[in-house]
Design a protein around this motif. Structure first.
Motif, PDB file in Angstrom:
ATOM      1  N   VAL A  28       4.112   6.075   3.084  1.00 38.25           N
ATOM      2  CA  VAL A  28       3.483   7.384   2.898  1.00 38.25           C
ATOM      3  C   VAL A  28       4.469   8.281   2.160  1.00 38.25           C
ATOM      4  N   ILE A  29       3.998   8.911   1.082  1.00 32.86           N
ATOM      5  CA  ILE A  29       4.839   9.793   0.273  1.00 32.86           C
ATOM      6  C   ILE A  29       4.292  11.213   0.391  1.00 32.86           C
ATOM      7  N   VAL A  30       5.068  12.079   1.028  1.00 34.50           N
ATOM      8  CA  VAL A  30       4.648  13.459   1.292  1.00 34.50           C
ATOM      9  C   VAL A  30       5.302  14.371   0.265  1.00 34.50           C
ATOM     10  N   SER A  31       4.481  14.956  -0.596  1.00 38.23           N
ATOM     11  CA  SER A  31       4.979  15.891  -1.605  1.00 38.23           C
ATOM     12  C   SER A  31       4.710  17.319  -1.159  1.00 38.23           C
ATOM     13  N   GLU A  32       5.671  18.193  -1.410  1.00 33.92           N
ATOM     14  CA  GLU A  32       5.465  19.596  -1.084  1.00 33.92           C
ATOM     15  C   GLU A  32       4.317  20.160  -1.926  1.00 33.92           C
ATOM     16  N   SER A  33       3.718  21.201  -1.445  1.00 28.06           N
ATOM     17  CA  SER A  33       2.558  21.792  -2.106  1.00 28.06           C
ATOM     18  C   SER A  33       2.850  22.105  -3.559  1.00 28.06           C
ATOM     19  N   THR A  34       1.873  21.853  -4.423  1.00 27.51           N
ATOM     20  CA  THR A  34       2.039  22.126  -5.848  1.00 27.51           C
ATOM     21  C   THR A  34       1.607  23.533  -6.219  1.00 27.51           C
TER      22      THR A  34
ATOM     23  N   ARG B 109       9.796  12.005   1.647  1.00 30.45           N
ATOM     24  CA  ARG B 109       9.412  13.355   1.231  1.00 30.45           C
ATOM     25  C   ARG B 109       9.875  13.631  -0.191  1.00 30.45           C
ATOM     26  N   ILE B 110       9.023  14.322  -0.965  1.00 31.35           N
ATOM     27  CA  ILE B 110       9.319  14.657  -2.352  1.00 31.35           C
ATOM     28  C   ILE B 110       9.310  16.180  -2.494  1.00 31.35           C
ATOM     29  N   PRO B 111      10.367  16.771  -3.057  1.00 30.60           N
ATOM     30  CA  PRO B 111      10.380  18.224  -3.227  1.00 30.60           C
ATOM     31  C   PRO B 111       9.433  18.667  -4.338  1.00 30.60           C
ATOM     32  N   TYR B 112       9.089  19.930  -4.298  1.00 31.26           N
ATOM     33  CA  TYR B 112       8.229  20.492  -5.345  1.00 31.26           C
ATOM     34  C   TYR B 112       8.956  20.460  -6.687  1.00 31.26           C
ATOM     35  N   ASP B 113       8.225  20.121  -7.750  1.00 30.36           N
ATOM     36  CA  ASP B 113       8.789  20.119  -9.099  1.00 30.36           C
ATOM     37  C   ASP B 113       7.685  20.515 -10.068  1.00 30.36           C
ATOM     38  N   PRO B 114       7.879  21.576 -10.839  1.00 29.97           N
ATOM     39  CA  PRO B 114       6.818  22.015 -11.764  1.00 29.97           C
ATOM     40  C   PRO B 114       6.472  20.982 -12.820  1.00 29.97           C
ATOM     41  N   ALA B 115       7.397  20.040 -13.112  1.00 28.60           N
ATOM     42  CA  ALA B 115       7.127  19.030 -14.131  1.00 28.60           C
ATOM     43  C   ALA B 115       6.040  18.053 -13.702  1.00 28.60           C
ATOM     44  N   LEU B 116       5.679  18.067 -12.410  1.00 27.51           N
ATOM     45  CA  LEU B 116       4.638  17.159 -11.915  1.00 27.51           C
ATOM     46  C   LEU B 116       3.270  17.822 -11.852  1.00 27.51           C
ATOM     47  N   VAL B 117       3.200  19.111 -12.163  1.00 23.29           N
ATOM     48  CA  VAL B 117       1.960  19.850 -11.920  1.00 23.29           C
ATOM     49  C   VAL B 117       0.952  19.657 -13.037  1.00 23.29           C
ATOM     50  N   ASN B 118       1.370  19.875 -14.295  1.00 21.24           N
ATOM     51  CA  ASN B 118       0.439  19.838 -15.410  1.00 21.24           C
ATOM     52  C   ASN B 118       1.011  19.008 -16.557  1.00 21.24           C
ATOM     53  N   GLY B 119       0.108  18.501 -17.395  1.00 17.81           N
ATOM     54  CA  GLY B 119       0.518  17.815 -18.617  1.00 17.81           C
ATOM     55  C   GLY B 119       1.036  16.415 -18.370  1.00 17.81           C
ATOM     56  N   PRO B 120       1.490  15.757 -19.450  1.00 14.64           N
ATOM     57  CA  PRO B 120       2.048  14.403 -19.312  1.00 14.64           C
ATOM     58  C   PRO B 120       3.256  14.386 -18.388  1.00 14.64           C
TER      59      PRO B 120
ATOM     60  N   LEU C  18       0.840  -1.196   0.000  1.00 15.38           N
ATOM     61  CA  LEU C  18       0.000   0.000   0.000  1.00 15.38           C
ATOM     62  C   LEU C  18       0.876   1.247   0.000  1.00 15.38           C
ATOM     63  N   VAL C  19       0.506   2.222  -0.839  1.00 11.81           N
ATOM     64  CA  VAL C  19       1.189   3.508  -0.889  1.00 11.81           C
ATOM     65  C   VAL C  19       0.143   4.597  -0.687  1.00 11.81           C
ATOM     66  N   VAL C  20       0.419   5.524   0.232  1.00  8.91           N
ATOM     67  CA  VAL C  20      -0.509   6.612   0.529  1.00  8.91           C
ATOM     68  C   VAL C  20       0.184   7.932   0.220  1.00  8.91           C
ATOM     69  N   PRO C  21      -0.141   8.555  -0.919  1.00  8.63           N
ATOM     70  CA  PRO C  21       0.449   9.856  -1.225  1.00  8.63           C
ATOM     71  C   PRO C  21      -0.329  10.971  -0.555  1.00  8.63           C
ATOM     72  N   VAL C  22       0.352  12.063  -0.255  1.00  7.66           N
ATOM     73  CA  VAL C  22      -0.299  13.209   0.365  1.00  7.66           C
ATOM     74  C   VAL C  22       0.503  14.450   0.037  1.00  7.66           C
ATOM     75  N   THR C  23      -0.173  15.520  -0.320  1.00  8.86           N
ATOM     76  CA  THR C  23       0.508  16.802  -0.457  1.00  8.86           C
ATOM     77  C   THR C  23       0.508  17.484   0.910  1.00  8.86           C
ATOM     78  N   ALA C  24       1.423  18.419   1.074  1.00 11.04           N
ATOM     79  CA  ALA C  24       1.618  19.051   2.389  1.00 11.04           C
ATOM     80  C   ALA C  24       0.529  20.084   2.657  1.00 11.04           C
ATOM     81  N   ILE C  25      -0.714  19.634   2.631  1.00 12.90           N
ATOM     82  CA  ILE C  25      -1.877  20.451   2.953  1.00 12.90           C
ATOM     83  C   ILE C  25      -2.692  19.661   3.970  1.00 12.90           C
ATOM     84  N   GLU C  26      -3.173  20.316   4.995  1.00 12.97           N
ATOM     85  CA  GLU C  26      -3.719  19.592   6.138  1.00 12.97           C
ATOM     86  C   GLU C  26      -4.927  18.725   5.788  1.00 12.97           C
ATOM     87  N   ASP C  27      -5.805  19.155   4.856  1.00 13.56           N
ATOM     88  CA  ASP C  27      -6.965  18.320   4.570  1.00 13.56           C
ATOM     89  C   ASP C  27      -6.581  17.063   3.798  1.00 13.56           C
ATOM     90  N   ARG C  28      -5.517  17.160   2.947  1.00 15.67           N
ATOM     91  CA  ARG C  28      -5.015  15.951   2.267  1.00 15.67           C
ATOM     92  C   ARG C  28      -4.402  14.992   3.276  1.00 15.67           C
TER      93      ARG C  28
END
Length: 477
Positions: A401-407, A441-452, A364-374
């Motif tokens: 658990v994989i915690v990604s910084e806010s997008t 923890r995963i740092p913010y990366d714009p390549a993950l935000v939009n598009g393929p 099991l993998v549980v991803p979450v962005t660094a926002i409290e409701d997620r």
């Protein structure tokens, strides 16, 4: 001898950057360097340090910083370079007995932060934790050095007859390859064989972990009942890394009960077939006479990341919800053609297809962005599985658990806002750590935000963090 003559004065800091620039600071005076490549930058840096040693008439120490981490070298007036040995504890400290530390009732898993320097990185199996410093050599010696036979050979021991079954000529200990990255790697390429840094050793161990093959197929479920928690990017990244390094046939399956978004973030093949088309053709696909290439009619191959995508139904009416029986059929087909299945999921833990997915899950993998409701939704997802007991509870306890910084658009964020975002990611990661097997923890990366999403489009630090995440997942196989 050379190292014992090197003093802490003058203070020398040398920086090597991946873009062909560098800087040597000697007692506060900065010398900028710009060259064609890392090797040329290093040569100029060593020239400056050697000139300083020659002016003083003794070896000098220099702290090094590069994309791979930090180190300490010693340079003599003649240009001889060696790696400084780790500092030894004082005699008083050696005599002091170690204080007794009571073992905790339950040890929480460590939060994996590949870019952090304060946490010692794991050491590859068979490698001593304290590495011997490389032997000092000059550039000419490094190029022309010939291995001389030892003149002080020990007297041979008397030969006693042994059974051939007790004898082996195989070397069991792995050979530690020299450094390939940063200052150490550049020095190695110039002829100064340097040991890899702890960071490089940790990366090699993660690569070894994700490159392994395991008996039988494995299914990974990526879950969080809240939308926007980074489920789909997590599915893509784990699939790409595991497929690239292990070479195992890998499929990312969008198990949304109606219409998912995995197909929007990945390449589409020459058809528009989905999971429903695969289910309709399941009898043919499971027939012993059907060859493995036929699965390409139903999945969409990712040309650079080497995995396939099974899309969810994209019927405009959206009037079909995947049933538990259909999950069983699709899973049976996929395990015939693939060794690894990474499942995306919808947001309803009560739906039939979601619950059946958990039945087939190995990790099991549980991803979450660094926002409290997620983060709260992730906690409730784990709590739901834990309350169901049995296999579901075991998956929750061994989850990653994989915690990604806010997008959010970080270019417009101030320095204080960026710090708060990182602090929030750390707070959430530390909150999950006592309850699951691993947190990454995963740092913010714009390549993950939009598009393929493509692995090669990520920044190096993001690639390294996802490699650590994939290694944590693979350890559960």
């Amino acid at each position: 001898m050379m190292e014992s003559q090197a003093l802490d004065f003058p203070k020398i800091d040398a920086v090597l950057r991946a873009n062909g620039t560098g800087e040597v600071t000697i007692n506060g005076t900065s010398h900028a360097i710009q060259a064609e490549d890392e090797a040329a930058v290093l040569s100029q840096a060593l020239r400056l340090i050697t000139e300083t040693a020659a002016q003083l008439g003794r070896p000098v120490r220099a702290s090094t910083t590069d994309p791979d981490g930090q180190g300490l070298i010693v340079v003599s007036p003649d240009g001889i370079v060696s790696e400084a040995a780790p500092a030894k504890p004082s005699a008083r400290r050696q005599q002091d007995p170690a204080p007794a530390i009571p073992a905790p009732a339950q040890q929480a898993p460590a939060v994996a932060t590949p870019a952090a320097k304060e946490t010692p990185a794991p050491v590859a199996p068979g490698v001593k934790e304290t590495l011997e410093p490389a032997a000092p050599v000059t550039f000419s010696e490094a190029v022309n050095r010939v291995q001389e036979p030892s003149t002080a050979a020990a007297a041979p021991e008397p030969v006693t007859r042994r059974s051939l079954k007790e004898t082996s000529f195989l070397v069991s200990a792995p050979v530690l390859e020299p450094a390939t990255r940063g200052w150490r790697g550049t020095l190695t390429r110039l002829g100064f064989r340097m040991e890899p840094s702890p960071d490089e050793l940790a990366e090699r161990e993660d690569i070894r972990t994700v490159s392994q093959h395991w008996p039988g197929p494995r299914t990974v479920a990526v879950v969080n009942r809240k939308g926007g928690a980074n489920k789909t990017p997590t599915v893509v990244m784990l699939s790409a890394i595991l497929a690239r390094y292990s070479g195992a046939a890998t499929v990312a399956w969008d198990n949304n009960e109606s219409q998912g978004t995995l197909g929007w973030r990945t390449e589409q093949g020459s058809h528009d077939n989905s999971v429903l088309d695969l289910i309709d053709s399941s009898q043919t696909l499971l027939s012993p006479s059907t060859n493995a290439a036929e699965i390409a009619r139903f999945v969409h191959h990712q040309t650079s990341d080497k995995f396939d995508v099974l899309r969810s139904d994209e019927n405009e009416e959206g009037d079909h919800e995947v049933t538990a029986e259909e999950v069983d059929i699709a899973h049976q087909v996929l395990t015939r053609y693939y060794r690894l299945i990474v499942m995306d999921s919808g947001n309803t833990a009560r739906s039939a297809n979601w619950r059946r997915m958990i039945h087939h899950t190995n990790q099991l993998v549980v991803p979450v962005t660094a926002i409290e409701d997620r983060a709260e939704a992730a906690r409730l997802t784990l709590q739901t599985l834990e309350s169901r007991g049995g296999h579901a509870a075991e998956l929750a306890r061994n989850a990653v658990v994989i915690v990604s910084e806010s997008t959010d658009a970080k270019r417009s964020m101030s320095g204080d806002a960026l710090k708060r975002a990182k602090d929030e990611a750390g707070r959430i990661a530390n909150g999950f750590a006592p309850h699951v097997r691993a947190v990454v923890r995963i740092p913010y990366d714009p390549a993950l935000v939009n598009g393929p999403i493509r692995y090669d489009a990520l920044q190096p630090a993001t690639q390294r963090a996802w490699l650590a995440a994939a290694a944590a997942v693979a350890k559960g196989f």
